[in-house]
Design a protein around this motif. Structure first.
Motif, PDB file in Angstrom:
ATOM      1  N   ALA A   1      45.131  52.167  20.210  1.00 41.74           N
ATOM      2  CA  ALA A   1      46.146  51.516  21.039  1.00 41.74           C
ATOM      3  C   ALA A   1      45.881  50.014  21.041  1.00 41.74           C
ATOM      4  CB  ALA A   1      46.108  52.071  22.461  1.00 41.74           C
ATOM      5  N   PHE A   2      46.847  49.225  20.584  1.00 46.66           N
ATOM      6  CA  PHE A   2      46.635  47.784  20.433  1.00 46.66           C
ATOM      7  C   PHE A   2      46.865  47.074  21.757  1.00 46.66           C
ATOM      8  CE2 PHE A   2      48.536  43.561  19.367  1.00 46.66           C
ATOM      9  CZ  PHE A   2      47.354  42.968  18.920  1.00 46.66           C
ATOM     10  N   GLN A   3      45.814  46.332  22.192  1.00 45.03           N
ATOM     11  CA  GLN A   3      45.897  45.565  23.433  1.00 45.03           C
ATOM     12  C   GLN A   3      45.690  44.076  23.205  1.00 45.03           C
ATOM     13  OE1 GLN A   3      42.987  47.321  26.029  1.00 45.03           O
ATOM     14  NE2 GLN A   3      43.871  49.377  25.856  1.00 45.03           N
TER      15      GLN A   3
ATOM     16  N   ASP B   1      40.657  29.430  16.179  1.00 49.04           N
ATOM     17  CA  ASP B   1      40.586  30.540  17.126  1.00 49.04           C
ATOM     18  C   ASP B   1      42.009  30.985  17.468  1.00 49.04           C
ATOM     19  OD1 ASP B   1      37.903  30.201  17.046  1.00 49.04           O
ATOM     20  OD2 ASP B   1      37.716  29.296  19.034  1.00 49.04           O
ATOM     21  N   LEU B   2      42.202  32.305  17.530  1.00 44.43           N
ATOM     22  CA  LEU B   2      43.524  32.861  17.823  1.00 44.43           C
ATOM     23  C   LEU B   2      43.416  33.899  18.924  1.00 44.43           C
ATOM     24  CD1 LEU B   2      44.969  33.471  14.215  1.00 44.43           C
ATOM     25  CD2 LEU B   2      45.454  31.550  15.746  1.00 44.43           C
ATOM     26  N   ASP B   3      44.466  33.968  19.743  1.00 47.49           N
ATOM     27  CA  ASP B   3      44.620  35.029  20.735  1.00 47.49           C
ATOM     28  C   ASP B   3      45.972  35.671  20.485  1.00 47.49           C
ATOM     29  OD1 ASP B   3      42.261  34.805  22.743  1.00 47.49           O
ATOM     30  OD2 ASP B   3      42.951  32.739  22.477  1.00 47.49           O
ATOM     31  N   ILE B   4      45.977  36.907  19.985  1.00 42.58           N
ATOM     32  CA  ILE B   4      47.199  37.607  19.617  1.00 42.58           C
ATOM     33  C   ILE B   4      47.376  38.786  20.563  1.00 42.58           C
ATOM     34  CG2 ILE B   4      48.395  38.824  17.753  1.00 42.58           C
ATOM     35  CD1 ILE B   4      46.510  37.308  15.810  1.00 42.58           C
ATOM     36  N   LEU B   5      48.501  38.798  21.280  1.00 46.25           N
ATOM     37  CA  LEU B   5      48.774  39.843  22.256  1.00 46.25           C
ATOM     38  C   LEU B   5      49.950  40.699  21.783  1.00 46.25           C
ATOM     39  CD1 LEU B   5      48.454  37.727  25.522  1.00 46.25           C
ATOM     40  CD2 LEU B   5      46.740  39.238  24.486  1.00 46.25           C
TER      41      LEU B   5
ATOM     42  N   ALA C   1      51.742  49.239  15.237  1.00 47.79           N
ATOM     43  CA  ALA C   1      51.720  48.351  16.404  1.00 47.79           C
ATOM     44  C   ALA C   1      51.710  46.896  15.972  1.00 47.79           C
ATOM     45  CB  ALA C   1      50.490  48.652  17.263  1.00 47.79           C
ATOM     46  N   VAL C   2      51.121  46.616  14.811  1.00 45.62           N
ATOM     47  CA  VAL C   2      51.007  45.254  14.288  1.00 45.62           C
ATOM     48  C   VAL C   2      51.458  45.265  12.837  1.00 45.62           C
ATOM     49  CG1 VAL C   2      49.457  43.321  13.809  1.00 45.62           C
ATOM     50  CG2 VAL C   2      49.088  44.742  15.833  1.00 45.62           C
TER      51      VAL C   2
ATOM     52  N   GLY D   1      59.153  45.548  20.293  1.00 45.31           N
ATOM     53  CA  GLY D   1      57.816  45.639  20.871  1.00 45.31           C
ATOM     54  C   GLY D   1      56.688  45.498  19.876  1.00 45.31           C
ATOM     55  N   GLY D   2      56.990  45.272  18.597  1.00 44.91           N
ATOM     56  CA  GLY D   2      55.947  45.119  17.597  1.00 44.91           C
ATOM     57  C   GLY D   2      55.332  43.732  17.608  1.00 44.91           C
ATOM     58  N   THR D   3      54.161  43.622  17.012  1.00 42.25           N
ATOM     59  CA  THR D   3      53.451  42.346  16.891  1.00 42.25           C
ATOM     60  C   THR D   3      53.466  41.939  15.425  1.00 42.25           C
ATOM     61  OG1 THR D   3      52.009  42.948  18.745  1.00 42.25           O
ATOM     62  CG2 THR D   3      51.276  41.151  17.299  1.00 42.25           C
ATOM     63  N   LEU D   4      53.947  40.716  15.146  1.00 37.63           N
ATOM     64  CA  LEU D   4      54.120  40.257  13.769  1.00 37.63           C
ATOM     65  C   LEU D   4      53.212  39.072  13.494  1.00 37.63           C
ATOM     66  CD1 LEU D   4      55.630  40.180  11.027  1.00 37.63           C
ATOM     67  CD2 LEU D   4      57.346  38.708  12.152  1.00 37.63           C
TER      68      LEU D   4
END
Length: 543
Positions: free
Chosen positions: A334-336, A356-360, A487-488, A517-520
């Motif tokens: 489950a991607f968080q 540095d990256l923060d991917i939600l 999810a990604v 709702g996907g992460t690209l």
């Protein structure tokens, strides 16, 4: 980094067992020769002979010899197959679990190493090991028996025998160099073939067929010349070795003939040469040279195997970046969130440093920058396909490691820049055996593509998507990446080299995926795609 070590030999316990059985099969002939000499000498001097007893003994020994020879070949064949399969498994496993970039050669060179070159080791495993052991045992036994009956015959064998291995070593140096050149040419020809097949459609469109054919003709002609050089050395050395062995047997035959006629009285240990001893010596003399001749013939197999061993050592000597995980199927995690902290990747010519990256969940990122700056490498790091040299990739606030990499990749869709397909149906190339989702086909704009094909989704595709245009192939790649609802989604240059309409369709499909709702995360040079992403990360050229 992982560096493989070169094994000492190709040998194995099963191969040594086969070699021992081969030696025993050869030694049985000495007993058979003793029976023949006994019968013939008895007939010459008029003595009685138990013909039936001798015949049964002779044929019994022959059956035993045949059984031992068969068992020896079976053991050697099993050992050779096991060794080749082990090496082939090592190559395939290593190449599929480590970074694909290699200085050893292209895909053709790797394929040649795993196929033709490893198959060239088989004659060495089947012939050289038993031939070497026979040389260490059989000639010494025959020499001892010969010396027991005649010191002069033993001197002849001692004089003629060493000439064979000496000449064999001299020829072996040239054979090894010729074999090495041949192996290099095989790898180069395979690389050329792989490159031309990959670009076959483009080469056909620009009318470069005659030039490609000429290039293949020159490469194959070069390989033919190098192969003929190896064969010339083999035939020349075989001729000379046959001459040495024939001279040795002829000298013993002449001496035995004159000794039995009484013209020569020297050469034995005081007593005249008996008919039995003379016949026995004549029967054993060819078998004194036979193991040496077998080893000489197998020496060329050894030269080829040495060349392959050098290629294996060169391949193993490379330091490879390991892929995280085992490549096994696992339930998707489950991607968080995904975070990069101080990530660096060492390449042979430079070090790539990433921000540095923060991917939600629900984010969309465009990674831009000039070619060669490391955009694709960053995607590989995010997917766990390449382990960073320094820094950390955090999945759901836990380090991305071998433990969770397979589950992470099960949650990721991958759309690579260059379309690649299996030689199967379009349906299989999208779903890999899983049912196709009509909604996904519609989202990726593949529905009209399927409708236009002669056999619809059962149309067979080639590796480069034969029957599909560039834009259609890119849409099929997107459908494959989205088929299992990842999810990604990691997309590498999804709109590169596409016309405006097709690029617009791809961009709309990617944004629809994000809206659902996907992460690209995509790499791109396309300003139209960057404008519609939530985040744009620019990578700069680093020294």
């Amino acid at each position: 980094m992982r560096q493989l070590q070169k094994p000492k030999t190709f040998s194995s316990p099963t191969a040594r067992l086969g070699a021992v059985l081969s030696v025993l099969a050869n030694l049985i002939w000495l007993a058979q020769a003793w029976l023949i000499a006994h019968v013939l000498s008895a007939l010459l001097v008029g003595e009685a002979v138990n013909v039936w007893g001798v015949s049964f003994a002779f044929f019994g020994l022959g059956v035993l010899r045949a059984l031992l020879a068969r068992q020896a070949q079976e053991a050697l064949s099993l050992a050779a197959e096991a060794q080749i399969q082990k090496l082939r498994h090592e190559i395939v496993t290593t190449e599929s679990s480590t970074d694909a970039l290699s200085r050893f050669g292209g895909a053709g060179s790797i394929a040649a190493l795993a196929t033709e070159k490893l198959d060239a080791v088989r004659p060495f495993l089947l012939r050289y090991t038993p031939a070497r052991m026979r040389v260490m045992v059989v000639p010494l036994v025959i020499l001892a028996i010969t010396a027991w009956h005649s010191w002069s015959a033993a001197v002849v064998l001692l004089a003629a025998g060493p000439l064979i291995p000496v000449f064999m070593a001299l020829v072996g140096w040239a054979a090894k160099e010729a074999s090495a050149r041949q192996m290099v040419e095989i790898g180069s020809l395979n690389d050329l073939l792989a490159d031309r097949l990959a670009a076959l459609a483009d080469l056909t469109l620009i009318g470069a067929g005659p030039q490609v054919i000429d290039g293949f003709a020159r490469a194959s002609d070069a390989l033919r010349h190098k192969t003929m050089a190896v064969l010339r050395i083999a035939f020349l050395s075989s001729t000379v070795l046959e001459l040495f062995s024939a001279l040795g047997v002829a000298m013993i035959a002449v001496w035995v003939g004159f000794a039995l006629l009484g013209e020569i009285s020297w050469g034995t240990w005081g007593a005249p040469l008996t008919p039995f001893a003379g016949i026995y010596l004549l029967l054993m003399a060819p078998d004194f040279f036979q193991p040496l001749r077998d080893l000489a013939a197998a020496w060329h197999d050894k030269s080829a195997a040495d060349a392959v061993q050098e290629d294996l050592a060169s391949w193993r000597a490379e330091s490879r970046r390991e892929m995280l995980g085992q490549g096994a199927q696992a339930p998707a995690v489950a991607f968080q969130g995904l975070r990069l902290r101080d990530v660096e990747v060492d390449h042979p010519d430079r070090t790539l440093r990433f921000p540095d990256l923060d991917i939600l969940p629900g984010d969309s990122f465009a990674i831009s920058g000039p070619s060669g700056v490391g955009k694709t490498t960053l995607l590989r790091v995010l997917a766990g396909l390449e382990k960073p040299t320094r820094g950390a990739v955090l999945l759901n606030d836990a380090p991305l490691t071998d433990t969770n990499a397979d589950a992470w990749r099960a949650a990721v869709g991958w759309m690579q820049q260059t379309p690649r397909f299996l030689g199967r149906s379009l349906r299989y190339n999208i779903g890999f055996g899983a049912p196709l989702d009509d909604e996904i086909l519609s989202l990726a704009r593949v529905t009209p593509v399927v409708a236009s094909l002669p056999n619809k989704d059962l149309t067979q595709l080639g590796e480069t998507g034969a029957g599909l245009s560039g834009g259609e192939a890119r849409r099929v790649m997107l459908a494959r990446a989205l088929n299992r609802a990842p999810a990604v989604l990691l997309a590498d240059e999804p709109t590169a080299d596409l016309d405006a309409d097709t690029a617009h369709d791809i961009i709309d499909a990617l944004l629809a995926y994000v809206a659902g709702g996907g992460t690209l995360i995509t790499t791109t040079h396309d300003p139209r795609l960057m404008e519609r992403m939530q985040n744009v990360i620019g990578l700069e050229t680093q020294s």
